[in-house]
Design a protein around this motif. Sequence first.
Motif, short mmCIF file in Angstrom:
data_model
loop_
_atom_site.label_atom_id
_atom_site.label_comp_id
_atom_site.label_asym_id
_atom_site.label_seq_id
_atom_site.Cartn_x
_atom_site.Cartn_y
_atom_site.Cartn_z
N PRO A 1 -27.86 10.58 3.88
CA PRO A 1 -29.22 10.71 4.40
C PRO A 1 -29.85 12.09 4.23
O PRO A 1 -31.07 12.20 4.18
CB PRO A 1 -29.08 10.36 5.88
N HIS A 2 -29.05 13.13 4.11
CA HIS A 2 -29.60 14.48 4.03
C HIS A 2 -29.50 15.06 2.62
O HIS A 2 -29.48 16.28 2.45
CB HIS A 2 -28.90 15.39 5.03
N CYS A 3 -29.43 14.22 1.61
CA CYS A 3 -29.25 14.71 0.23
C CYS A 3 -30.55 15.15 -0.43
O CYS A 3 -30.53 15.70 -1.52
CB CYS A 3 -28.56 13.66 -0.63
N GLY A 4 -31.69 14.93 0.21
CA GLY A 4 -32.96 15.37 -0.35
C GLY A 4 -33.43 14.57 -1.56
O GLY A 4 -34.23 15.06 -2.35
N ALA A 5 -32.96 13.35 -1.71
CA ALA A 5 -33.33 12.54 -2.88
C ALA A 5 -34.80 12.19 -2.86
O ALA A 5 -35.36 11.82 -1.84
CB ALA A 5 -32.49 11.26 -2.92
N HIS A 6 -35.45 12.33 -4.02
CA HIS A 6 -36.83 11.90 -4.19
C HIS A 6 -37.07 11.57 -5.66
O HIS A 6 -36.44 12.12 -6.55
CB HIS A 6 -37.82 12.94 -3.68
N ALA A 7 -37.97 10.63 -5.89
CA ALA A 7 -38.29 10.18 -7.25
C ALA A 7 -39.56 10.87 -7.71
O ALA A 7 -40.47 11.11 -6.92
CB ALA A 7 -38.47 8.66 -7.27
N GLN A 8 -39.59 11.20 -9.01
CA GLN A 8 -40.76 11.86 -9.59
C GLN A 8 -41.15 11.19 -10.90
O GLN A 8 -40.34 10.53 -11.54
CB GLN A 8 -40.44 13.34 -9.87
#
Length: 180
Positions: free
Chosen positions: A117-124
Amino acid sequence: MNATDPLIVSRYDVAMEPAPEDEPNLIIGAVADDGQPVALFLDPEARAKVAGWLAPSLSEEVERLRTRLAELEPYAPTGHDPVEDIEYQVAGDWGVDGADTAEQAIAFVRKALQAYPHCGAHAQQRITRRWDDDSEWYGPWTDLPIPPQRQQEDPHDGPLASRYAECRDLPTTYTAGSTL
């Protein structure tokens, strides 16, 4: 120092614009090589003359830019419409991974955030353009919105609840020849 020796200024300290009600003379405070203070008084005519020495005129600058543009012309895109594409990536604390589609990038983010949950994943995503002459343009990366994930229906609720109750009471082991 005699009157025929030139005064050599080694440092310029300040330029003072005149007050609106004063004569339009610019005063430049400087220091000569021998440490003597020097004040240069420039009237509008002298200012224009010095400005011409220090900066080219507008027409000269336009001509210089036209020449430079003509030099770059062979490297400019051919004029055909570019092929436009969209690139996708997933970034997080681990680095960056590529994705083929927006859906794949979003699924990767959901999976990563579920596990960490705290891995900072985001799609761009970003737009790229390619011309026939192999020149390329890359747009800025922008975040893909991650829509909320649909909740799976619980078989204990809703229209399937009665069917679930019927199946729940069935025996879980069967022997050959038995019937339901």
